[in-house]
Design an enzyme around this catalytic site. Structure first.
Site, PDB file in Angstrom:
ATOM      1  N   LYS A  16      -4.951   9.834   6.446  1.00  0.00           N
ATOM      2  CA  LYS A  16      -5.208  10.256   5.066  1.00  0.00           C
ATOM      3  C   LYS A  16      -6.509   9.656   4.524  1.00  0.00           C
ATOM      4  O   LYS A  16      -7.281  10.344   3.871  1.00  0.00           O
ATOM      5  CB  LYS A  16      -4.050   9.838   4.139  1.00  0.00           C
ATOM      6  CG  LYS A  16      -2.717  10.459   4.483  1.00  0.00           C
ATOM      7  CD  LYS A  16      -1.664  10.120   3.437  1.00  0.00           C
ATOM      8  CE  LYS A  16      -1.361   8.637   3.313  1.00  0.00           C
ATOM      9  NZ  LYS A  16      -0.766   8.010   4.523  1.00  0.00           N
ATOM     10  N   ARG A  87       4.303   8.266  -3.676  1.00  0.00           N
ATOM     11  CA  ARG A  87       5.038   7.770  -2.509  1.00  0.00           C
ATOM     12  C   ARG A  87       6.534   7.792  -2.729  1.00  0.00           C
ATOM     13  O   ARG A  87       7.280   7.402  -1.832  1.00  0.00           O
ATOM     14  CB  ARG A  87       4.596   6.336  -2.209  1.00  0.00           C
ATOM     15  CG  ARG A  87       3.528   6.243  -1.132  1.00  0.00           C
ATOM     16  CD  ARG A  87       3.238   4.775  -0.952  1.00  0.00           C
ATOM     17  NE  ARG A  87       2.757   4.385   0.337  1.00  0.00           N
ATOM     18  CZ  ARG A  87       1.470   4.297   0.668  1.00  0.00           C
ATOM     19  NH1 ARG A  87       0.539   4.691  -0.152  1.00  0.00           N
ATOM     20  NH2 ARG A  87       1.131   3.830   1.856  1.00  0.00           N
ATOM     21  N   ARG A 121      -5.756  -0.455  14.595  1.00  0.00           N
ATOM     22  CA  ARG A 121      -6.795  -0.149  13.600  1.00  0.00           C
ATOM     23  C   ARG A 121      -7.567  -1.414  13.215  1.00  0.00           C
ATOM     24  O   ARG A 121      -7.002  -2.478  13.069  1.00  0.00           O
ATOM     25  CB  ARG A 121      -6.137   0.447  12.353  1.00  0.00           C
ATOM     26  CG  ARG A 121      -7.103   0.657  11.200  1.00  0.00           C
ATOM     27  CD  ARG A 121      -6.562   1.592  10.173  1.00  0.00           C
ATOM     28  NE  ARG A 121      -5.441   1.041   9.421  1.00  0.00           N
ATOM     29  CZ  ARG A 121      -4.791   1.723   8.468  1.00  0.00           C
ATOM     30  NH1 ARG A 121      -5.155   2.953   8.172  1.00  0.00           N
ATOM     31  NH2 ARG A 121      -3.794   1.174   7.834  1.00  0.00           N
ATOM     32  N   ARG A 154      -6.122  -5.188   8.905  1.00  0.00           N
ATOM     33  CA  ARG A 154      -5.414  -5.261   7.630  1.00  0.00           C
ATOM     34  C   ARG A 154      -4.181  -6.132   7.764  1.00  0.00           C
ATOM     35  O   ARG A 154      -3.500  -6.081   8.782  1.00  0.00           O
ATOM     36  CB  ARG A 154      -5.000  -3.851   7.175  1.00  0.00           C
ATOM     37  CG  ARG A 154      -5.982  -3.200   6.238  1.00  0.00           C
ATOM     38  CD  ARG A 154      -5.643  -1.772   5.972  1.00  0.00           C
ATOM     39  NE  ARG A 154      -4.267  -1.539   5.485  1.00  0.00           N
ATOM     40  CZ  ARG A 154      -3.853  -0.373   4.980  1.00  0.00           C
ATOM     41  NH1 ARG A 154      -4.697   0.642   4.880  1.00  0.00           N
ATOM     42  NH2 ARG A 154      -2.617  -0.218   4.572  1.00  0.00           N
ATOM     43  N   ARG A 165       6.788  -0.305   7.046  1.00  0.00           N
ATOM     44  CA  ARG A 165       6.094   0.731   6.261  1.00  0.00           C
ATOM     45  C   ARG A 165       6.582   2.118   6.658  1.00  0.00           C
ATOM     46  O   ARG A 165       6.730   2.997   5.806  1.00  0.00           O
ATOM     47  CB  ARG A 165       4.574   0.620   6.467  1.00  0.00           C
ATOM     48  CG  ARG A 165       3.975  -0.577   5.731  1.00  0.00           C
ATOM     49  CD  ARG A 165       2.615  -0.938   6.259  1.00  0.00           C
ATOM     50  NE  ARG A 165       1.612   0.089   6.039  1.00  0.00           N
ATOM     51  CZ  ARG A 165       0.481   0.183   6.725  1.00  0.00           C
ATOM     52  NH1 ARG A 165       0.205  -0.684   7.692  1.00  0.00           N
ATOM     53  NH2 ARG A 165      -0.373   1.127   6.453  1.00  0.00           N
TER      54      ARG A 165
HETATM   55  P1  AMP Z   1      -2.059   2.416   2.063  1.00  0.00           P
HETATM   56  O1  AMP Z   1      -3.434   1.871   2.120  1.00  0.00           O
HETATM   57  O2  AMP Z   1      -1.983   3.748   1.372  1.00  0.00           O
HETATM   58  O3  AMP Z   1      -1.378   2.399   3.407  1.00  0.00           O
HETATM   59  O4  AMP Z   1      -1.214   1.421   1.131  1.00  0.00           O
HETATM   60  C1  AMP Z   1      -1.037   0.058   1.488  1.00  0.00           C
HETATM   61  C2  AMP Z   1       0.093  -0.557   0.685  1.00  0.00           C
HETATM   62  O5  AMP Z   1      -0.213  -0.481  -0.729  1.00  0.00           O
HETATM   63  C3  AMP Z   1       1.436   0.145   0.805  1.00  0.00           C
HETATM   64  O6  AMP Z   1       2.148  -0.283   1.957  1.00  0.00           O
HETATM   65  C4  AMP Z   1       2.110  -0.280  -0.495  1.00  0.00           C
HETATM   66  O7  AMP Z   1       2.535  -1.623  -0.434  1.00  0.00           O
HETATM   67  C5  AMP Z   1       0.957  -0.218  -1.482  1.00  0.00           C
HETATM   68  N1  AMP Z   1       0.844   1.128  -2.099  1.00  0.00           N
HETATM   69  C6  AMP Z   1      -0.168   2.017  -1.949  1.00  0.00           C
HETATM   70  N2  AMP Z   1       0.049   3.142  -2.652  1.00  0.00           N
HETATM   71  C7  AMP Z   1       1.246   2.964  -3.262  1.00  0.00           C
HETATM   72  C8  AMP Z   1       2.058   3.769  -4.104  1.00  0.00           C
HETATM   73  N3  AMP Z   1       1.675   5.021  -4.453  1.00  0.00           N
HETATM   74  N4  AMP Z   1       3.225   3.259  -4.543  1.00  0.00           N
HETATM   75  C9  AMP Z   1       3.624   2.022  -4.212  1.00  0.00           C
HETATM   76  N5  AMP Z   1       2.923   1.215  -3.401  1.00  0.00           N
HETATM   77  C10 AMP Z   1       1.752   1.668  -2.915  1.00  0.00           C
END
Ligand code: AMP
Length: 208
Positions: A16, A87, A121, A154, A165
């Site tokens: 994404k 989410r 990654r 990360r 996750r």
């Molecule tokens: P991502 O970079 O999109 O994989 O997001 C990394 C982490 O940020 C996720 O595992 C959540 O802990 C938090 N996060 C990102 N977007 C959201 C969301 N829309 N709602 C809740 N937590 C989020």
């Protein structure tokens, strides 16, 4: 150029972030990503604690915190590509009150491939470029091709957190995918193959 409002859905590791950046560049859209916004404010104190406490465990940050980020970003955006939000179903409902969407694209990648993609990654902390230790290596090991910074893993890309996750995704975010599918809004695109292949498929959806 049309001000597209695009939502990109998919499991962690589906691509994404990579595809959203490309869409934003190609169509001059704002890239709205809750994950990046939260990473930039990981240690911020909120009434729920810091985002880091949730993120490093692979859990969702509480809705009020992420909703506020999205509202602020949508205010400034004409066209946008939304990445990592909504989410869960409550976030999806909140979003539907804030804006309409032109395209909801689901990036489909088999689960066993996601674990390999995420644990391998590496990211650039300076410019956000993504690499992979096997599939997408930089010219010099551990160094960003774009800006020369040292690449990092990360905090939440360790195997244990990746598995959590994915569990959180299945429990909370798959119902969001179903919701858009039931509405007839979802367009499914294979997220397998090279980033160029996937981008071509998404462009097909947006332009045709
Ligand atoms: P991502 O970079 O999109 O994989 O997001 C990394 C982490 O940020 C996720 O595992 C959540 O802990 C938090 N996060 C990102 N977007 C959201 C969301 N829309 N709602 C809740 N937590 C989020």
């Amino acid at each position: 150029m049309a001000d597209y409002r695009i939502l990109l859905l998919g499991p962690p590791g589906a691509g994404k972030g990579t595809q959203s950046k490309r869409l934003a560049d190609e169509y001059d859209l704002d890239h709205i990503t809750t994950g990046d916004a939260l990473r930039e404010n990981k240690e911020m104190e909120t009434e729920y604690g810091t985002p880091a406490e949730y993120m490093d465990a692979g859990e969702l940050v509480p809705d009020p915190v992420v909703n506020e980020i999205v509202v602020a970003a949508l205010e400034d955006a004409d066209g946008f590509v939304l990445d990592g939000y909504p989410r869960n179903l409550d976030q999806a409902e909140f979003l539907s009150e804030e804006t309409d969407l032109d395209y909801v694209v689901f990036l489909d990648v088999p689960e066993d491939e996601l674990v390999d993609r995420l644990t391998g990654r590496r990211v650039c902390p300076e410019c956000g470029a993504n690499y992979h230790v096997e599939f997408d290596q930089p010219a010099e090991e551990g160094v960003c091709d774009e800006c020369g910074a040292d690449l990092v893993q990360r905090d939440d890309d360790t195997e244990e957190t990746v598995r959590e996750r994915l569990r959180v995704y299945r429990e909370n975010t798959e119902p969001v995918v179903e919701h858009y599918r039931d509405e007839g809004a979802l367009v499914e695109v294979s997220g397998e193959g090279t980033p160029d292949d996937v981008f071509d498929r998404i462009q097909d959806v947006v332009e045709n």
